[in-house]
Design a protein around this motif. Structure first.
Motif, short mmCIF file in Angstrom:
data_model
loop_
_atom_site.label_atom_id
_atom_site.label_comp_id
_atom_site.label_asym_id
_atom_site.label_seq_id
_atom_site.Cartn_x
_atom_site.Cartn_y
_atom_site.Cartn_z
N LEU A 165 0.82 -1.20 0.00
CA LEU A 165 0.00 0.00 0.00
C LEU A 165 0.86 1.26 0.00
O LEU A 165 0.42 2.31 -0.46
CB LEU A 165 -0.92 -0.01 1.23
N LEU A 166 2.07 1.13 0.54
CA LEU A 166 3.03 2.23 0.53
C LEU A 166 4.27 1.76 -0.24
O LEU A 166 4.93 0.81 0.17
CB LEU A 166 3.41 2.64 1.96
N ARG A 167 4.60 2.41 -1.33
CA ARG A 167 5.65 1.93 -2.23
C ARG A 167 6.98 2.66 -1.96
O ARG A 167 7.72 2.97 -2.89
CB ARG A 167 5.22 2.14 -3.69
N TRP A 168 7.28 2.87 -0.72
CA TRP A 168 8.50 3.63 -0.42
C TRP A 168 9.76 2.84 -0.67
O TRP A 168 10.83 3.40 -0.87
CB TRP A 168 8.47 4.12 1.02
N ARG A 169 9.69 1.50 -0.72
CA ARG A 169 10.89 0.70 -0.96
C ARG A 169 11.46 1.00 -2.34
O ARG A 169 12.68 1.07 -2.52
CB ARG A 169 10.58 -0.78 -0.84
N GLY A 170 10.59 1.16 -3.33
CA GLY A 170 11.05 1.39 -4.69
C GLY A 170 11.20 2.86 -5.06
O GLY A 170 11.43 3.19 -6.22
N ILE A 227 15.01 7.07 -2.18
CA ILE A 227 15.54 6.30 -1.05
C ILE A 227 16.53 5.27 -1.57
O ILE A 227 16.18 4.42 -2.40
CB ILE A 227 14.40 5.60 -0.29
N GLU A 228 17.75 5.35 -1.12
CA GLU A 228 18.76 4.39 -1.53
C GLU A 228 18.48 3.02 -0.89
O GLU A 228 17.89 2.94 0.19
CB GLU A 228 20.15 4.88 -1.10
N PRO A 229 18.91 1.94 -1.54
CA PRO A 229 18.68 0.60 -0.98
C PRO A 229 19.22 0.44 0.44
O PRO A 229 18.59 -0.20 1.28
CB PRO A 229 19.39 -0.32 -1.97
N ILE A 264 17.96 0.11 6.38
CA ILE A 264 18.04 0.69 7.73
C ILE A 264 16.63 1.03 8.23
O ILE A 264 16.27 0.76 9.38
CB ILE A 264 18.93 1.95 7.72
N ALA A 265 15.81 1.62 7.34
CA ALA A 265 14.44 1.96 7.71
C ALA A 265 13.64 0.71 8.06
O ALA A 265 12.85 0.70 9.03
CB ALA A 265 13.76 2.71 6.57
N LEU A 266 13.87 -0.37 7.30
CA LEU A 266 13.19 -1.62 7.59
C LEU A 266 13.58 -2.14 8.97
O LEU A 266 12.72 -2.59 9.75
CB LEU A 266 13.54 -2.66 6.52
#
Length: 533
Positions: free
Chosen positions: A174-179, A183-185, A190-192
């Motif tokens: 629902l939130l596509r912040w990973r891609g 935001i660098e991998p 780190i956020a995860l």
């Protein structure tokens, strides 16, 4: 394209078909077990999961895909919320939790069946596809109904199947912040990690509030934040599953794990039994599902005391106390349903006692010394393992002077023990002057009209005793029905109680239950199902 030119189906695809069909089937059965054992043991509850499971095929295999796609979209959120209660096992559930478990089943079944539909092969392989799908459904049922009771001490198959569903269902973040290109991998990882640490903190806090009704609002708030964290990590399936496990453990699951580690539970094909010692009250309790099955004092001076439904003012205690005067000193007494063996300590010298118990596990509680009523009070009693109605039919006529039917468990009704034909079996086993005692205490079903109609059709007179003990810490409210073909016997029984608690059973159903037709619908206490007084 020629038949021999059709590409073969990969073994991995066949295995996926099998699993996608097995998980919903197993979850349907495990939801029924989980509801009736740990959350809300209401009548006919098994119909709801079965109906939702069948309905999921209608939605998932429809030509118009919008409904299936919409359900698949919200299914991960439902799994996080309703699935967090999958390890709850303290009987503190509500109608809302029961509804959540049913919603979880429907969303999971529709989503996995929808994925199964999307993976269907071409026409030349459809026969094989449907065969594998049927085999998967059978495999899920086999695991839940036959294997799990042998392997697990509790309904562990339920949280395991919920977790399996989380690993199999399509996850559309629902939130596509990973891609997100911003935001660098490395920063995403780190956020995860921070999100998972935050989820662990929330779960730790939720564990302190989950089973405390007075702070339910804080538990709900923590649950919402924990679900939000799970939504944020949906891009990583393993992380999504990890948050789900945290929620399960925090939402009452730690209580279940502790009970398993302490060896408090025993499971058989007939149910899940929880045996627990209360050091404060100094009693040992046996619960079958959500219902107290019996209790014994841990104080040696009071180890013979009859507690719960069998206290001194209960119908069965009054009736058995009057048996020497009614039937003589050498009365033959049969009891259907051993439980903890509490009734054994109602025995008098010279009497001959026989117990009927369908589950060998229950008998082991007495033979291994966990409950000592049987050993202390009727060491020479005969115990017959098997279905009591069938075993009674094998005995000679007039085998008993008194027969006590106390075989209900977890508010489930063994209807075959209350039909007109069953009463005929009891009459055959009793002497013409014999006394039949029926325990009909039940939270959700009023059995008195059924007994009244059946007794009238069988030529028996019935008395009723509703016991509301003053000492609610030691004794439990109960209702017992006394029946006999001999009116004088019942009059003598009523006279034996100086305060006159026995009343004529006036309730009558329109028709008695029979082996061909019996329905509880007319006798359900609907106000108690909804939580109203």
């Amino acid at each position: 394209m020629r038949e021999d030119a059709v590409p073969p189906i990969a073994g991995r695809t066949v295995a996926l078909w099998l699993v996608l069909s097995a998980v919903p089937s197993g979850l349907m059965l495990s939801t029924t077990t989980h509801l009736t054992t740990d959350i809300f043991a209401m009548p006919l509850v098994w119909v709801i999961p079965l109906g939702l499971y069948l309905l999921s095929f209608v939605v998932a295999f429809a030509d118009r895909r919008w409904a299936a796609l919409a359900i698949a979209r919200i299914a991960p959120v439902v799994v996080l919320f309703a699935g967090s209660y999958a390890m709850l096992s303290n009987g503190s559930g509500t109608l809302w939790m029961a509804g959540g478990a049913c919603l979880l089943l429907f969303c999971v079944a529709t989503t996995l069946h929808g994925r199964l539909y999307d993976l269907r092969p071409g026409p030349s392989h459809l026969t094989r596809f449907y065969l594998i799908m049927s085999a998967g459904g059978a495999l899920g049922g086999l695991f839940t109904a036959l294997i799990a009771p042998l392997v697990f001490d509790w309904a562990w198959e339920h949280p395991l199947l919920v977790l399996a569903a989380a690993l199999l269902m399509p996850l559309e973040p629902l939130l596509r912040w990973r891609g997100d290109d911003a935001i660098e991998p490395g920063m995403a990882r780190i956020a995860l990690g921070l999100l998972l640490a935050f989820a662990a903190f929330l779960a730790w806090q939720l564990n302190d509030y989950a089973l405390r009704p007075e702070v339910a609002i804080f538990a709900l708030l923590l649950t919402v934040f924990l679900i939000g964290t799970g939504i944020m990590v949906m891009a990583w399936r393993w992380a999504f599953a990890a948050v789900l496990v945290m929620a399960m453990v925090a939402q009452g699951g730690i209580w279940t794990l502790r009970a398993a580690a302490a060896g408090e539970r025993t499971r058989s094909y007939f149910g899940i039994y929880t045996l627990r010692d209360d050091p404060d009250a100094r009693v040992r309790t046996l619960a079958h599902g959500t219902t107290l099955h019996g209790e014994q004092s841990l104080d040696p001076a009071h180890s013979r005391d009859a507690l719960t439904y069998y206290g001194p003012t209960s119908g069965v205690a009054r009736a058995l106390g009057a048996v020497p005067a009614l039937e003589g000193p050498g009365a033959r007494i049969g009891v259907v349903g051993l439980g903890t063996g509490t009734l054994a300590c109602q025995a008098r010298p010279g009497q001959h006692w026989t117990f009927f118990e369908i589950d060998p596990v229950v008998l082991r509680f007495s033979t291994e010394g966990r409950f000592t009523f049987l050993r202390q009070c009727t060491p020479g009693a005969r115990v017959i393992i098997g279905d009591a109605r069938l075993e009674l039919a094998k005995l000679p006529r007039s085998s008993f002077d008194v027969l006590v039917i106390d075989a209900f468990s977890s508010d489930a009704i063994p209807m075959h023990l209350l039909t007109r034909e069953a009463l005929q079996v009891y009459q055959r086993a009793l002497t013409p002057r014999g006394l039949l005692m029926l325990h009909i205490s039940n939270r959700y079903i009023d059995l008195a009209p059924v007994i009244g109609a059946t007794a009238r059709g069988s030529g028996m007179t019935a008395l009723s005793l509703l016991d509301l003990p003053e000492d609610t810490e030691r004794y439990t409210p109960s209702r017992w029905i006394a029946l006999s073909r001999d009116r004088r016997l019942l009059r003598d029984l009523a006279r034996a109680a100086p305060d006159g608690p026995w009343k004529a059973l006036e309730e009558r159903a329109a028709e008695p239950w029979t082996d061909d037709h019996a329905s509880i619908l007319a006798h359900v206490r609907w106000d108690r199902l909804t939580g109203n007084p």
